[in-house]
Design an enzyme around this catalytic site. Sequence first.
Site, short mmCIF file in Angstrom:
data_model
loop_
_atom_site.label_atom_id
_atom_site.label_comp_id
_atom_site.label_asym_id
_atom_site.label_seq_id
_atom_site.Cartn_x
_atom_site.Cartn_y
_atom_site.Cartn_z
N ARG A 223 0.85 -1.19 0.00
CA ARG A 223 0.00 0.00 0.00
C ARG A 223 0.88 1.24 0.00
O ARG A 223 2.00 1.21 0.55
CB ARG A 223 -0.89 0.03 1.25
CG ARG A 223 -2.05 -0.96 1.21
CD ARG A 223 -3.13 -0.51 0.22
NE ARG A 223 -4.29 -1.37 0.19
CZ ARG A 223 -4.50 -2.36 -0.69
NH1 ARG A 223 -3.60 -2.61 -1.62
NH2 ARG A 223 -5.60 -3.06 -0.66
N HIS A 271 -1.42 0.91 -9.63
CA HIS A 271 -2.09 -0.09 -8.77
C HIS A 271 -2.67 -1.20 -9.65
O HIS A 271 -3.87 -1.54 -9.57
CB HIS A 271 -3.19 0.57 -7.93
CG HIS A 271 -3.54 -0.22 -6.71
ND1 HIS A 271 -3.85 0.35 -5.50
CD2 HIS A 271 -3.65 -1.56 -6.51
CE1 HIS A 271 -4.14 -0.59 -4.61
NE2 HIS A 271 -4.02 -1.75 -5.20
#
Length: 308
Positions: A223, A271
């Site tokens: 993350r 992502h």
Amino acid sequence: MSMRAAFLSTALALEPWVEEMRRHMPELELVAGGDDESLEIALAWQPHQGALARLPNLRLVHALGAGVEELLADPGLGAHVKVVRLVDPAMTAAMGEYVQLQVLRLHRQDLTYRAQQAAHEWRELPQPSAAERRVGILGLGALGSEAALRLSVLGFDVAGWSRSERRHRGFACHHGSDGLAALLARSDILVCLLPLTPETENILDARLFAALPAGAALVNCGRGAHLVESDLIAALDGGHLSAAVLDVVRAEPLPPDHPFWTHPRIVLTPHAAAATDPRTAAPIVADALRRFAGGEAVRNLVDRARGY
Ligand code: NDP
Ligand code: OXD
């Protein structure tokens, strides 16, 4: 027996989920937005603000992704609600592929060769073998352990790090805060596949970078909030780190004026390492919902106190 579940997502399209869940669980009706107080089950990924709070009878949320930090932080998620995270072998394979690609890119000095091409420079660099390249994996869960295995099959000298003690054939395992220093000291390429928890937030900071060998490189596919972005820029510009590959960043999408866009030693992907695919995830979700409805043990339950 028929079943109804809320579908709560600002990020995923409803139609493919309706289609795939119908294929694997025809008895399930998905209720978009979930505006029905009687619903006890929800499929959720980045739900609308307040959507969980509008379901007072909720008992189970199946996350439509692997990392559940946002769901757990939702103030509308009752303390008694069970959360299941997605563990999908197709997602595991996709992440394994991504990590192989990026570790090979760094190992084979691709950023330098691309810069040389831009400068019309024909110069061969000394190339260590894979066995001479030490790769460290932070997180030895569903994704990290598969990535570690794939890298060891490619011949890299792999070790990993987890919270509790783990044993894996094919690579060395370290654990706990004591194990971190040993892992960092031997990681020429460090891959982050940790979940985001209060313990792991900001873990990729100046102190951690200083504990890596000079010239080390970073791959972050956990993350964005694992990384202290200004510390990364400083470590790259100061020369202690040689490169970074980032699939995740703190603010997604990355703001247009962010220095990561143009940094010569940073490779960015949006992502995209391992997205949820309803075609492979739907049967896994269906199995969990059936087990829950049948009072059986549900796999991949999140430990809410631990945060993952
Ligand atoms: P898992 O829960 O299966 O594994 C997590 C691993 O991290 C475990 O080995 C765990 O240790 C370790 N860990 C957790 N906290 C700590 C800590 N404080 N110190 C040391 N180790 C710790 O997760 P997954 O492998 O399924 O996923 C990992 C993360 O990958 C997700 O949470 C998500 O953030 C990210 N992700 C990113 C995607 C992308 O496209 N970029 C796609 C999917 C996921 P232990 O084994 O002891 O429990
Ligand atoms: C996930 C992700 O956690 O896509 O599933 O990042």
